[in-house]
Design an enzyme around this catalytic site. Structure first.
Site, mmCIF file in Angstrom:
data_model
loop_
_atom_site.group_PDB
_atom_site.id
_atom_site.type_symbol
_atom_site.label_atom_id
_atom_site.label_comp_id
_atom_site.label_asym_id
_atom_site.label_seq_id
_atom_site.Cartn_x
_atom_site.Cartn_y
_atom_site.Cartn_z
ATOM 1 N N SER A 199 -19.428 48.233 -49.942
ATOM 2 C CA SER A 199 -20.390 47.813 -48.921
ATOM 3 C C SER A 199 -21.790 48.174 -49.427
ATOM 4 O O SER A 199 -21.923 48.938 -50.395
ATOM 5 C CB SER A 199 -20.081 48.586 -47.633
ATOM 6 N N TYR A 252 -18.294 55.674 -42.122
ATOM 7 C CA TYR A 252 -18.104 54.396 -42.822
ATOM 8 C C TYR A 252 -18.768 54.463 -44.197
ATOM 9 O O TYR A 252 -18.177 54.109 -45.217
ATOM 10 C CB TYR A 252 -18.700 53.267 -41.978
HETATM 11 P P1 NDP Z 1 -12.882 41.944 -40.129
HETATM 12 O O1 NDP Z 1 -12.830 42.869 -38.965
HETATM 13 O O2 NDP Z 1 -13.128 40.506 -39.918
HETATM 14 O O3 NDP Z 1 -11.543 42.075 -40.996
HETATM 15 C C1 NDP Z 1 -10.937 43.313 -41.228
HETATM 16 C C2 NDP Z 1 -9.558 43.032 -41.754
HETATM 17 O O4 NDP Z 1 -8.909 44.258 -42.083
HETATM 18 C C3 NDP Z 1 -8.677 42.326 -40.752
HETATM 19 O O5 NDP Z 1 -7.959 41.335 -41.449
HETATM 20 C C4 NDP Z 1 -7.732 43.416 -40.250
HETATM 21 O O6 NDP Z 1 -6.510 42.825 -39.900
HETATM 22 C C5 NDP Z 1 -7.613 44.284 -41.490
HETATM 23 N N1 NDP Z 1 -7.291 45.688 -41.243
HETATM 24 C C6 NDP Z 1 -8.086 46.642 -40.687
HETATM 25 N N2 NDP Z 1 -7.447 47.817 -40.657
HETATM 26 C C7 NDP Z 1 -6.221 47.607 -41.227
HETATM 27 C C8 NDP Z 1 -5.116 48.438 -41.483
HETATM 28 N N3 NDP Z 1 -5.121 49.743 -41.145
HETATM 29 N N4 NDP Z 1 -4.028 47.909 -42.065
HETATM 30 C C9 NDP Z 1 -3.997 46.597 -42.403
HETATM 31 N N5 NDP Z 1 -5.036 45.753 -42.186
HETATM 32 C C10 NDP Z 1 -6.123 46.263 -41.596
HETATM 33 O O7 NDP Z 1 -13.986 42.582 -41.089
HETATM 34 P P2 NDP Z 1 -14.695 42.075 -42.408
HETATM 35 O O8 NDP Z 1 -14.049 40.873 -42.930
HETATM 36 O O9 NDP Z 1 -16.139 42.072 -42.127
HETATM 37 O O10 NDP Z 1 -14.423 43.315 -43.356
HETATM 38 C C11 NDP Z 1 -13.545 43.268 -44.462
HETATM 39 C C12 NDP Z 1 -13.943 44.376 -45.411
HETATM 40 O O11 NDP Z 1 -15.267 44.128 -45.870
HETATM 41 C C13 NDP Z 1 -13.953 45.762 -44.788
HETATM 42 O O12 NDP Z 1 -13.516 46.707 -45.737
HETATM 43 C C14 NDP Z 1 -15.425 45.978 -44.479
HETATM 44 O O13 NDP Z 1 -15.750 47.329 -44.429
HETATM 45 C C15 NDP Z 1 -16.049 45.289 -45.662
HETATM 46 N N6 NDP Z 1 -17.447 44.905 -45.496
HETATM 47 C C16 NDP Z 1 -17.841 44.035 -44.527
HETATM 48 C C17 NDP Z 1 -19.169 43.663 -44.439
HETATM 49 C C18 NDP Z 1 -19.680 42.665 -43.443
HETATM 50 O O14 NDP Z 1 -20.892 42.476 -43.352
HETATM 51 N N7 NDP Z 1 -18.817 41.988 -42.695
HETATM 52 C C19 NDP Z 1 -20.164 44.203 -45.339
HETATM 53 C C20 NDP Z 1 -19.636 45.101 -46.318
HETATM 54 C C21 NDP Z 1 -18.335 45.435 -46.383
HETATM 55 P P3 NDP Z 1 -5.605 43.321 -38.634
HETATM 56 O O15 NDP Z 1 -6.555 43.557 -37.509
HETATM 57 O O16 NDP Z 1 -4.657 42.195 -38.419
HETATM 58 O O17 NDP Z 1 -4.912 44.552 -39.098
#
Ligand code: NDP
Length: 251
Positions: free
Chosen positions: A141, A154
């Protein structure tokens, strides 16, 4: 182009059922890989599998637990017979002032964002080593690089992801496994839709603060996933690549 061809490869994408993970999964599927989507939400998993095609499957698992992470690698091997690419993308956030986090919340975030990447990489290592190599792509990130007043755990977890990337890359280079990290800027997903509700002025600040003048979209991460998953990056390891519309380049 053969340098980027992923035909015959199997790619596990944690959190591949939405947001950035699905954007990366789309790129990998377009490159020819069979994608294994991992998430806890069955309905979201099914939607992603239907969209991705190409023999994509879903595994319902919580990758913040050792049993969940191990089950992902086991299921990928049982259903697909190999594991070439692991994208450690699953993650979440809770936004508040540092002094307001409980120890439980701190541990929850470290486990969801950092421990999950370690556990999945650890589970994948034996399989990749036995196969002669593999690709691990971690998702950091901008908070891997910069502080955020409303995201201390985070940021600590994402700084850890970047450092973990370097250590794994060095340790496993001789096994033919490349480990790299992607640092997304502000991307429009469910996670940041919630952030826009929680943090006043965030939308305007992101648009003004991002040189490209816009939020990123999940598909902005498709290409870097293909690069880091393919032979095109075989001498690239231990590095972190911002995909941020120029956010990290400015003073
Ligand atoms: P979303 O909330 O859209 O997606 C998060 C995903 O992670 C979902 O598919 C969720 O699926 C899955 N998930 C979360 N916890 C678990 C777990 N314990 N086990 C299995 N699956 C899990 O967020 P983003 O797409 O924005 O984020 C994706 C990644 O990118 C993260 O690591 C985030 O920190 C990182 N990121 C995002 C940024 C942004 O601006 N959006 C910027 C920088 C980094 P489910 O709920 O079905 O488990």
């Amino acid at each position: 182009m053969s340098l980027f061809d992923l035909t015959g490869k199997v790619a596990v994408v944690t959190g591949g059922n939405g947001g950035i993970g699905l954007g990366m999964a789309r790129g990998l599927a377009q490159g020819g890989a069979r994608v294994v989507v991992v998430g806890r939400d069955r309905a979201k998993n099914s939607g992603a599998v239907a969209e991705l095609g190409g023999g994509a499957i879903a595994i319902e698992a919580d990758v913040a637990t050792e049993a969940g992470a191990a089950s992902v690698v086991k299921a990928a091997m049982e259903h697909c017979g190999r594991l070439d690419i692991l994208v450690n993308n699953a993650g979440t956030n809770i936004r508040k002032a540092p002094e307001d986090y409980s120890l439980e919340e701190w541990r929850f975030l470290i486990d969801a964002n950092l421990t999950s990447a370690f556990l999945c990489a650890k589970a994948a290592h034996a399989v990749m080593k036995a196969a002669g190599g593999g690709k691990i792509i971690n998702v950091g990130s901008m908070t891997s690089l910069f502080g955020a007043a409303f995201a201390a755990p985070y940021g600590a977890s994402k700084g850890g992801v970047m450092q973990l990337t370097q250590s794994l890359a060095i340790a496993w280079a001789a096994d033919g496994i490349q480990v790299n990290c992607v640092l997304p800027g502000w991307i429009d997903t469910d996670l940041t839709k919630q952030a826009r509700k929680d943090v006043s002025g965030l939308n305007d600040n992101v648009v003004k603060g991002t040189p490209a003048g816009r939020w990123g979209l999940p598909n902005d991460l498709s290409g870097v996933a293909v690069f880091l998953a393919s032979a095109a990056s075989d001498f690239v390891t231990g590095t972190s690549i911002p995909v941020d519309g120029g956010y990290a380049a400015q003073i």
